[in-house]
Scaffold this motif. Structure first.
Motif, PDB file in Angstrom:
ATOM      1  N   VAL A 100     -49.991  21.566  44.703  1.00 31.61           N
ATOM      2  CA  VAL A 100     -49.114  22.039  45.775  1.00 31.61           C
ATOM      3  C   VAL A 100     -47.779  21.326  45.620  1.00 31.61           C
ATOM      4  O   VAL A 100     -47.732  20.097  45.499  1.00 31.61           O
ATOM      5  N   LEU A 101     -46.701  22.083  45.605  1.00 33.94           N
ATOM      6  CA  LEU A 101     -45.369  21.502  45.461  1.00 33.94           C
ATOM      7  C   LEU A 101     -44.392  22.354  46.272  1.00 33.94           C
ATOM      8  O   LEU A 101     -43.685  23.210  45.753  1.00 33.94           O
ATOM      9  N   TYR A 102     -44.389  22.106  47.582  1.00 30.33           N
ATOM     10  CA  TYR A 102     -43.559  22.899  48.479  1.00 30.33           C
ATOM     11  C   TYR A 102     -42.083  22.783  48.094  1.00 30.33           C
ATOM     12  O   TYR A 102     -41.588  21.702  47.802  1.00 30.33           O
ATOM     13  N   GLY A 103     -41.401  23.920  48.109  1.00 28.89           N
ATOM     14  CA  GLY A 103     -39.991  23.951  47.764  1.00 28.89           C
ATOM     15  C   GLY A 103     -39.726  24.395  46.346  1.00 28.89           C
ATOM     16  O   GLY A 103     -38.586  24.680  45.978  1.00 28.89           O
ATOM     17  N   LEU A 104     -40.788  24.464  45.517  1.00 29.96           N
ATOM     18  CA  LEU A 104     -40.627  24.924  44.142  1.00 29.96           C
ATOM     19  C   LEU A 104     -40.111  26.361  44.143  1.00 29.96           C
ATOM     20  O   LEU A 104     -40.613  27.207  44.868  1.00 29.96           O
ATOM     21  N   ASP A 105     -39.095  26.616  43.309  1.00 32.19           N
ATOM     22  CA  ASP A 105     -38.453  27.933  43.310  1.00 32.19           C
ATOM     23  C   ASP A 105     -37.786  28.144  41.954  1.00 32.19           C
ATOM     24  O   ASP A 105     -37.833  27.264  41.088  1.00 32.19           O
ATOM     25  N   ASP A 106     -37.178  29.296  41.797  1.00 35.18           N
ATOM     26  CA  ASP A 106     -36.349  29.570  40.630  1.00 35.18           C
ATOM     27  C   ASP A 106     -35.396  28.396  40.426  1.00 35.18           C
ATOM     28  O   ASP A 106     -34.711  27.967  41.356  1.00 35.18           O
ATOM     29  N   SER A 107     -35.335  27.874  39.202  1.00 30.36           N
ATOM     30  CA  SER A 107     -34.551  26.657  38.941  1.00 30.36           C
ATOM     31  C   SER A 107     -33.082  26.819  39.302  1.00 30.36           C
ATOM     32  O   SER A 107     -32.415  25.839  39.647  1.00 30.36           O
ATOM     33  N   LYS A 108     -32.568  28.051  39.240  1.00 26.80           N
ATOM     34  CA  LYS A 108     -31.153  28.283  39.570  1.00 26.80           C
ATOM     35  C   LYS A 108     -30.862  28.021  41.042  1.00 26.80           C
ATOM     36  O   LYS A 108     -29.706  27.836  41.428  1.00 26.80           O
ATOM     37  N   LYS A 109     -31.884  28.002  41.875  1.00 27.75           N
ATOM     38  CA  LYS A 109     -31.696  27.788  43.310  1.00 27.75           C
ATOM     39  C   LYS A 109     -31.883  26.324  43.724  1.00 27.75           C
ATOM     40  O   LYS A 109     -31.727  25.989  44.902  1.00 27.75           O
ATOM     41  N   LEU A 110     -32.209  25.472  42.768  1.00 29.20           N
ATOM     42  CA  LEU A 110     -32.544  24.090  43.086  1.00 29.20           C
ATOM     43  C   LEU A 110     -31.413  23.128  42.740  1.00 29.20           C
ATOM     44  O   LEU A 110     -30.668  23.347  41.785  1.00 29.20           O
ATOM     45  N   SER A 111     -31.324  22.053  43.489  1.00 30.55           N
ATOM     46  CA  SER A 111     -30.369  20.996  43.177  1.00 30.55           C
ATOM     47  C   SER A 111     -30.845  20.223  41.946  1.00 30.55           C
ATOM     48  O   SER A 111     -32.018  20.300  41.565  1.00 30.55           O
ATOM     49  N   GLU A 112     -29.945  19.467  41.332  1.00 36.14           N
ATOM     50  CA  GLU A 112     -30.314  18.649  40.169  1.00 36.14           C
ATOM     51  C   GLU A 112     -31.413  17.668  40.537  1.00 36.14           C
ATOM     52  O   GLU A 112     -32.364  17.453  39.777  1.00 36.14           O
ATOM     53  N   ARG A 113     -31.297  17.080  41.696  1.00 39.44           N
ATOM     54  CA  ARG A 113     -32.294  16.104  42.151  1.00 39.44           C
ATOM     55  C   ARG A 113     -33.666  16.747  42.300  1.00 39.44           C
ATOM     56  O   ARG A 113     -34.678  16.198  41.855  1.00 39.44           O
ATOM     57  N   ASP A 114     -33.704  17.934  42.927  1.00 41.16           N
ATOM     58  CA  ASP A 114     -34.983  18.624  43.118  1.00 41.16           C
ATOM     59  C   ASP A 114     -35.580  19.065  41.787  1.00 41.16           C
ATOM     60  O   ASP A 114     -36.791  18.961  41.567  1.00 41.16           O
ATOM     61  N   LYS A 115     -34.725  19.553  40.878  1.00 47.09           N
ATOM     62  CA  LYS A 115     -35.224  19.976  39.562  1.00 47.09           C
ATOM     63  C   LYS A 115     -35.883  18.808  38.831  1.00 47.09           C
ATOM     64  O   LYS A 115     -36.959  18.959  38.252  1.00 47.09           O
ATOM     65  N   ASP A 116     -35.233  17.655  38.863  1.00 50.77           N
ATOM     66  CA  ASP A 116     -35.792  16.481  38.185  1.00 50.77           C
ATOM     67  C   ASP A 116     -37.116  16.051  38.832  1.00 50.77           C
ATOM     68  O   ASP A 116     -38.076  15.708  38.136  1.00 50.77           O
ATOM     69  N   HIS A 117     -37.149  16.098  40.163  1.00 47.70           N
ATOM     70  CA  HIS A 117     -38.387  15.719  40.873  1.00 47.70           C
ATOM     71  C   HIS A 117     -39.519  16.683  40.538  1.00 47.70           C
ATOM     72  O   HIS A 117     -40.633  16.258  40.198  1.00 47.70           O
ATOM     73  N   PHE A 118     -39.239  17.977  40.616  1.00 44.88           N
ATOM     74  CA  PHE A 118     -40.266  18.971  40.320  1.00 44.88           C
ATOM     75  C   PHE A 118     -40.700  18.899  38.852  1.00 44.88           C
ATOM     76  O   PHE A 118     -41.887  19.034  38.542  1.00 44.88           O
ATOM     77  N   TYR A 119     -39.743  18.677  37.958  1.00 49.07           N
ATOM     78  CA  TYR A 119     -40.060  18.537  36.531  1.00 49.07           C
ATOM     79  C   TYR A 119     -41.079  17.419  36.319  1.00 49.07           C
ATOM     80  O   TYR A 119     -42.090  17.603  35.622  1.00 49.07           O
TER      81      TYR A 119
END
Length: 252
Positions: A100-119
C-alpha cells in the motif's frame, strides 16, 4: 468535566491521539483554537480517505487480472520518449499483495520529493525490472521500436517472469499475455509504480551524463530540447548521448 487546554489538545493532535473517532468531544467547544484543531484533523482525515479511495480504484485492473486467474501481474511504463538526448527508459513492476502506497500516481503528477520516496519504497518491496534503449539504438530503430525494446528488457530483468502485463499504451514484444491502456499510469497502481521507476532511473542517469558533459545542463533539462540546450549544441556540438535523428539539421 474540565476542558483541556488548547496547548494540550495541540500536543494530542501532533501525537495522533486526536482522530475523527474522538473528535466529537470537541464539536461543542467554541474556542477558536479548538475549532481550528477540529478543522485541521477533519481535513487531514478526509484527504486520507480520498487517497485510499483512489488507491482502491487504481487496483482495479490488477484485481480484474487476478480474478481471471493471473497470479503474477506486472505494470509496464516508460520515460524519455521525447528528449533529444539520453536513453528511453522502461520500468516493469509487480507489487506484492500487501503493498500500500497512498498517493502513488503517474510520475508526471508527483513532486521530486514524492518520486524519490515512492521509488525507494517500490525498489525495497516490489519485484522491479529496468530496461533502456540507448540514443544509438533509438537512431537505428526509431523511438517507437526502441521503446518496445526497453520495455522488453525491463520485463526480462525482473526476478520472476510475469504471467500478465498491464502496459501504458504500448505492446511489449514478449510472449506474455498483456493488455494496453491509454493513460494507464493514471488507472493502474503497478503501471504508476513502473512510471516512477522509469522516470527516477532516467533522471539519475542524466545527472551522471551532466557530470561527463557539463555545459548542456542535462541536470535540469533531462535531455529535452530547451533553448539553452540547443544553444549549447551549436557551441559545443553533439555528445554520444544525443539522438542524431532528433537533433534538427540546422543545429548539429
Amino acid at each position: 468535566m474540565e476542558k483541556k487546554s488548547i496547548q494540550k489538545l495541540k500536543e494530542e493532535e501532533q501525537t495522533g491521539l486526536l482522530t475523527l473517532a474522538n473528535l466529537h468531544e470537541l464539536y461543542g467547544d467554541e474556542r477558536k483554537g479548538v475549532q481550528q484543531i477540529v478543522k485541521r484533523i477533519r481535513t487531514k482525515e478526509e484527504k486520507k480517505l480520498k487517497l485510499k479511495d483512489k488507491w482502491d480504484r487504481m487496483n482495479g485492473l490488477e484485481e480484474d487480472a487476478k480474478d481471471r486467474g493471473h497470479a503474477y501481474v506486472a505494470g509496464i511504463d516508460e520515460a524519455g520518449r521525447g528528449p533529444i538526448a539520453g536513453p528511453v527508459m522502461a520500468g516493469a513492476v509487480c507489487l506484492p499483495e500487501s503493498f500500500v502506497l497512498y498517493g502513488l500516481d503517474d510520475s508526471k503528477k508527483l513532486s521530486e520529493r514524492d518520486k524519490d520516496h515512492f521509488y525507494n519504497e517500490i525498489m525495497a518491496r516490489a519485484d522491479v525490472g529496468v530496461g533502456a534503449a540507448s540514443a544509438e539504438e533509438i537512431d537505428e530503430w526509431n523511438i517507437y521500436r526502441a521503446t518496445k525494446l526497453a520495455m522488453k528488457r525491463a520485463v526480462l530483468n525482473m526476478r520472476e517472469t510475469p504471467d500478465h502485463l498491464l502496459v501504458d499504451a504500448m505492446e511489449v514484444p514478449v510472449p506474455i499475455k498483456q493488455e494496453s491502456f491509454v493513460k494507464g499510469d493514471e488507472r493502474s497502481v503497478s503501471i504508476a509504480a513502473a512510471s516512477v521507476i522509469a522516470k527516477v532511473t532516467r533522471d539519475r542517469f542524466m545527472k551522471e551524463v551532466d557530470k561527463k558533459y557539463p555545459g548542456y545542463n542535462f541536470l535540469k533539462n533531462k535531455g529535452y530540447g530547451t533553448k539553452e540546450h540547443m544553444e549549447a549544441i551549436k557551441e559545443k556540438g553533439i555528445t554520444p548521448y544525443h539522438r542524431k535523428s532528433f537533433v534538427p539539421d540546422g543545429i548539429k
